[in-house]
Design a protein around this motif. Structure first.
Motif, PDB file in Angstrom:
ATOM      1  N   VAL A  72       0.846  -1.204   0.000  1.00  0.00           N
ATOM      2  CA  VAL A  72       0.000   0.000   0.000  1.00  0.00           C
ATOM      3  C   VAL A  72       0.880   1.252   0.000  1.00  0.00           C
ATOM      4  CG1 VAL A  72      -1.738   1.293   1.302  1.00  0.00           C
ATOM      5  CG2 VAL A  72      -1.856  -1.206   1.203  1.00  0.00           C
ATOM      6  N   THR A  73       1.887   1.245   0.862  1.00  0.00           N
ATOM      7  CA  THR A  73       2.762   2.424   0.964  1.00  0.00           C
ATOM      8  C   THR A  73       3.421   2.728  -0.382  1.00  0.00           C
ATOM      9  OG1 THR A  73       3.239   1.730   3.224  1.00  0.00           O
ATOM     10  CG2 THR A  73       4.634   3.450   2.320  1.00  0.00           C
ATOM     11  N   ALA A  74       3.895   1.672  -1.052  1.00  0.00           N
ATOM     12  CA  ALA A  74       4.575   1.888  -2.340  1.00  0.00           C
ATOM     13  C   ALA A  74       3.619   2.507  -3.357  1.00  0.00           C
ATOM     14  CB  ALA A  74       5.125   0.561  -2.863  1.00  0.00           C
ATOM     15  N   ARG A  75       2.398   1.982  -3.420  1.00  0.00           N
ATOM     16  CA  ARG A  75       1.435   2.527  -4.381  1.00  0.00           C
ATOM     17  C   ARG A  75       1.114   3.986  -4.065  1.00  0.00           C
ATOM     18  NH1 ARG A  75      -1.996   0.152  -7.829  1.00  0.00           N
ATOM     19  NH2 ARG A  75      -0.015  -0.788  -8.408  1.00  0.00           N
ATOM     20  N   MET A  76       0.978   4.277  -2.765  1.00  0.00           N
ATOM     21  CA  MET A  76       0.635   5.656  -2.405  1.00  0.00           C
ATOM     22  C   MET A  76       1.822   6.601  -2.606  1.00  0.00           C
ATOM     23  SD  MET A  76      -2.263   5.470   0.497  1.00  0.00           S
ATOM     24  CE  MET A  76      -2.531   7.218   0.278  1.00  0.00           C
ATOM     25  N   LEU A  77       3.026   6.081  -2.439  1.00  0.00           N
ATOM     26  CA  LEU A  77       4.202   6.921  -2.721  1.00  0.00           C
ATOM     27  C   LEU A  77       4.263   7.273  -4.204  1.00  0.00           C
ATOM     28  CD1 LEU A  77       7.042   5.409  -0.483  1.00  0.00           C
ATOM     29  CD2 LEU A  77       6.072   7.717  -0.362  1.00  0.00           C
ATOM     30  N   VAL A  78       3.876   6.314  -5.044  1.00  0.00           N
ATOM     31  CA  VAL A  78       3.840   6.592  -6.486  1.00  0.00           C
ATOM     32  C   VAL A  78       2.799   7.675  -6.765  1.00  0.00           C
ATOM     33  CG1 VAL A  78       3.182   5.611  -8.727  1.00  0.00           C
ATOM     34  CG2 VAL A  78       4.716   4.349  -7.222  1.00  0.00           C
ATOM     35  N   ALA A  79       1.643   7.554  -6.125  1.00  0.00           N
ATOM     36  CA  ALA A  79       0.580   8.546  -6.321  1.00  0.00           C
ATOM     37  C   ALA A  79       1.051   9.927  -5.867  1.00  0.00           C
ATOM     38  CB  ALA A  79      -0.665   8.126  -5.542  1.00  0.00           C
ATOM     39  N   VAL A  80       1.667   9.982  -4.700  1.00  0.00           N
ATOM     40  CA  VAL A  80       2.169  11.257  -4.167  1.00  0.00           C
ATOM     41  C   VAL A  80       3.246  11.815  -5.106  1.00  0.00           C
ATOM     42  CG1 VAL A  80       3.507  12.275  -2.277  1.00  0.00           C
ATOM     43  CG2 VAL A  80       1.576  10.787  -1.769  1.00  0.00           C
ATOM     44  N   GLY A  81       4.107  10.926  -5.579  1.00  0.00           N
ATOM     45  CA  GLY A  81       5.167  11.349  -6.506  1.00  0.00           C
ATOM     46  C   GLY A  81       4.580  11.989  -7.753  1.00  0.00           C
ATOM     47  N   LEU A  82       3.550  11.369  -8.307  1.00  0.00           N
ATOM     48  CA  LEU A  82       2.920  11.910  -9.517  1.00  0.00           C
ATOM     49  C   LEU A  82       2.263  13.261  -9.226  1.00  0.00           C
ATOM     50  CD1 LEU A  82       1.276   8.674 -10.988  1.00  0.00           C
ATOM     51  CD2 LEU A  82       3.071  10.031 -12.080  1.00  0.00           C
ATOM     52  N   GLN A  83       1.567  13.322  -8.102  1.00  0.00           N
ATOM     53  CA  GLN A  83       0.859  14.565  -7.768  1.00  0.00           C
ATOM     54  C   GLN A  83       1.832  15.719  -7.542  1.00  0.00           C
ATOM     55  OE1 GLN A  83      -1.345  13.003  -4.443  1.00  0.00           O
ATOM     56  NE2 GLN A  83      -3.101  12.417  -5.694  1.00  0.00           N
ATOM     57  N   LEU A  84       2.903  15.443  -6.821  1.00  0.00           N
ATOM     58  CA  LEU A  84       3.862  16.521  -6.538  1.00  0.00           C
ATOM     59  C   LEU A  84       4.666  16.886  -7.789  1.00  0.00           C
ATOM     60  CD1 LEU A  84       5.110  15.666  -2.933  1.00  0.00           C
ATOM     61  CD2 LEU A  84       3.231  17.137  -3.667  1.00  0.00           C
ATOM     62  N   LEU A  85       4.946  15.862  -8.614  1.00  0.00           N
ATOM     63  CA  LEU A  85       5.669  16.138  -9.860  1.00  0.00           C
ATOM     64  C   LEU A  85       4.826  17.031 -10.766  1.00  0.00           C
ATOM     65  CD1 LEU A  85       8.421  15.282 -10.912  1.00  0.00           C
ATOM     66  CD2 LEU A  85       7.354  13.380 -12.104  1.00  0.00           C
ATOM     67  N   GLN A  86       3.532  16.771 -10.798  1.00  0.00           N
ATOM     68  CA  GLN A  86       2.652  17.609 -11.620  1.00  0.00           C
ATOM     69  C   GLN A  86       2.669  19.065 -11.115  1.00  0.00           C
ATOM     70  OE1 GLN A  86      -1.285  16.263 -12.924  1.00  0.00           O
ATOM     71  NE2 GLN A  86      -0.601  17.520 -14.626  1.00  0.00           N
ATOM     72  N   MET A  87       2.712  19.191  -9.790  1.00  0.00           N
ATOM     73  CA  MET A  87       2.774  20.534  -9.194  1.00  0.00           C
ATOM     74  C   MET A  87       4.071  21.237  -9.620  1.00  0.00           C
ATOM     75  SD  MET A  87       0.443  21.404  -6.708  1.00  0.00           S
ATOM     76  CE  MET A  87      -1.152  20.661  -6.512  1.00  0.00           C
ATOM     77  N   VAL A  88       5.168  20.507  -9.493  1.00  0.00           N
ATOM     78  CA  VAL A  88       6.482  21.100  -9.800  1.00  0.00           C
ATOM     79  C   VAL A  88       6.546  21.498 -11.281  1.00  0.00           C
ATOM     80  CG1 VAL A  88       8.954  20.590  -9.962  1.00  0.00           C
ATOM     81  CG2 VAL A  88       7.680  19.923  -7.927  1.00  0.00           C
ATOM     82  N   ILE A  89       6.068  20.602 -12.137  1.00  0.00           N
ATOM     83  CA  ILE A  89       6.093  20.896 -13.584  1.00  0.00           C
ATOM     84  C   ILE A  89       5.179  22.086 -13.898  1.00  0.00           C
ATOM     85  CG2 ILE A  89       5.521  19.962 -15.881  1.00  0.00           C
ATOM     86  CD1 ILE A  89       6.293  17.189 -14.778  1.00  0.00           C
ATOM     87  N   ALA A  90       4.122  22.241 -13.096  1.00  0.00           N
ATOM     88  CA  ALA A  90       3.156  23.318 -13.366  1.00  0.00           C
ATOM     89  C   ALA A  90       3.712  24.699 -13.000  1.00  0.00           C
ATOM     90  CB  ALA A  90       1.869  23.051 -12.588  1.00  0.00           C
TER      91      ALA A  90
END
Lengths: 215, 280
Positions: A72-90
């Motif tokens: 579960v932690t790994a999947r949620m870390l991927v989700a968090v990574g995507l969300q924060l990466l989208q923020m940074v790219i934005a």
């Protein structure tokens, strides 16, 4: 955890989830409901979970010598990574939007610091609603996503409406940076804290639900 | 020698089905077949072993250690394959292997390479492009590469043609002899077990009705046939699952209940035993 994250990236990652990161560029559109921009990562997370069901990713992971809570932690870390990466790219697109087009966003909130703070809070709520339902039964991905989307869009509508009718939001938060910088930074900080709290709570609850689940 | 797997009093209640007090042990280096008709509880039993299905009660120990509390150590030493290799159908084998390798402390790349060559597995292909038999072989390659001592396979031969099934049984025998692994596999294709199984676990309606050596199990029963549509009255209560046959009727009987007057006696195969016992 490193092995699980590698497995997530190599076997579970859906290409569309990475492609959606490019949609951070939507912030450069002169007039657009900018909160929608950050919705696309949630769609990417949905695709990862949906494909995971079809490829039996959860079962494969459960058979590996790892703790169930770490899956579960790994999947949620991927989700968090995507969300924060989208923020940074934005961020550069938000800066460009403000520099190239001085006029504000006619549709709703401007592409400014407060937008990022409120979006973080919305993504935190999405994480709570989606993951606590998804890990209740990993075979059902659609309904948790529908409910999480509905909640996200209610929040999005409220936030966009507030940019038009709530005086504090309209006059201070919905302005180009760096005007009312202090207020916007507070919103960003509160958004980040709420995002962290919602996501952490979602992770703990999801771990507990997944541990009890029959696969 | 220490038992590879010990199961004591495994119970799991579902609506309309219950696994009741399942207990058995696996001898090291033996091939054990778990048989039973569809829905008898084979998959539930196997899934319960690894806590994929949470049993209501029961104790499970792998290699002398309780599974709960030592889950990861146990999983380092075993491999569980459901059906063939049905995971990640669109990913190349080499990608799946690369993602799987880091999880196992005892991963042996030389063994993996040898398995790839021995089983003629094309690493550039995806599981979807492989035949069912090749998918099982890929799962075995992954298992052997981390030196799994116990292979648990749920219906590995289901959907395979007779030639591929025969190949796989031959491979199981070779793995036991060459690598010393222990194999537990469920199937309802009883002819597969007659070729290679040392021990039999027979599950019926969620209960283990037989746990014995294969030869002993076959010796316990005989098939009897009568030239009449109904068996003689004095024999009826000794018969198990009597059914009409082309020339009269036939049934299973405990060897201890022989002889029976007027009956033609033949050896019973695993399928005969299962078919007639399921009629009771």
């Amino acid at each position: 955890m490193k092995a699980l994250l590698q497995k997530e990236l190599r076997l579970a990652m859906h290409p569309a989830a990475l492609l959606f990161l490019a949609l951070s560029a939507l912030l450069i559109i002169p007039n657009y409901p900018y909160y929608v921009t950050f919705f696309y990562t949630t769609l990417g997370i949905f695709f990862i979970c949906l494909t995971g069901r079809e490829t039996q990713d959860v079962l494969y992971s459960a058979l590996l010598p790892v703790a169930k809570k770490d899956i579960v932690t790994a999947r949620m870390l991927v989700a968090v990574g995507l969300q924060l990466l989208q923020m940074v790219i934005a961020v550069p697109f938000a800066v460009l939007r403000q520099r190239l087009i001085p006029a504000g966003n006619e549709v709703g909130m401007d592409a400014n610091i407060a937008l990022f703070g409120i979006s973080l809070m919305m993504l935190g709520v999405f994480n709570w609603v989606f993951f606590t339902r998804y890990y209740h039964n990993v075979q059902k991905v659609g309904m948790p996503f529908n409910i999480a989307c509905a909640v996200y869009f209610v929040l999005l509508c409220v936030a966009e409406a507030a940019a038009h009718i709530v005086p504090f939001v309209r006059d201070k938060l919905d302005t180009p940076d760096p005007r009312y910088l202090a207020e916007k930074l507070v919103v960003l900080a509160v958004g980040a804290v709420l995002y962290a709290l919602f996501t952490l709570a979602a992770c703990r609850r999801a771990q507990s639900l997944f541990k009890k689940q029959d696969l | 020698m220490q038992d590879v797997l010990t199961v004591q009093g495994l119970c799991k209640q579902y609506e309309g089905f219950a696994l009741r007090d399942v207990s058995f042990t696996l001898r090291p280096g033996a091939i054990t077949g778990l048989i039973g008709r569809n829905g008898a509880g084979k998959s539930t039993t196997l899934k319960s072993l690894l806590n994929l299905v949470h049993p209501d009660s029961g104790d499970i120990s792998f290699f002398g250690q309780p599974f709960l509390g030592h889950e990861q150590q146990a999983k380092q030493q075993l491999s569980f394959v459901m059906g063939g290799f049905s995971y990640y159908p669109m990913k190349k084998l080499k990608t799946i292997t690369a993602a799987t390798r880091p999880f196992y402390t005892g991963w042996d790349e030389d063994v993996y390479r040898r398995c790839i060559q021995r089983f003629k597995l094309p690493e550039q292909k995806t599981p979807r492009q492989l035949s069912d038999g090749m998918r099982v072989k890929y799962a075995l390659a992954l298992a052997l590469s981390h030196h799994a001592k116990l292979l648990i396979l749920d219906e590995p031969t289901s959907g395979l043609d007779p030639v591929s099934r025969d190949e796989l049984m031959e491979l199981f025998l070779a793995l036991v002899q060459e690598e010393g692994v222990t194999i537990l596999f469920s199937t309802h294709i009883t002819t597969d077990l007659e070729k290679c199984a040392d021990d039999i676990l027979y599950i019926k309606n969620g209960e283990l009705v037989a746990q014995t050596g294969m030869r002993q199990f076959l010796e316990e029963y005989r098939m009897v046939s009568f030239p009449t549509p109904q068996p003689p009255k004095q024999a009826a209560e000794k018969l198990i699952g009597c059914r009409p046959s082309r020339t009269g009727c036939e049934a299973l009987v405990h060897t201890a209940n022989l002889p029976i007057d007027g009956a033609e006696v033949q050896k019973a195969g695993l399928e005969d035993i299962m078919v007639h016992m399921e009629r009771v």
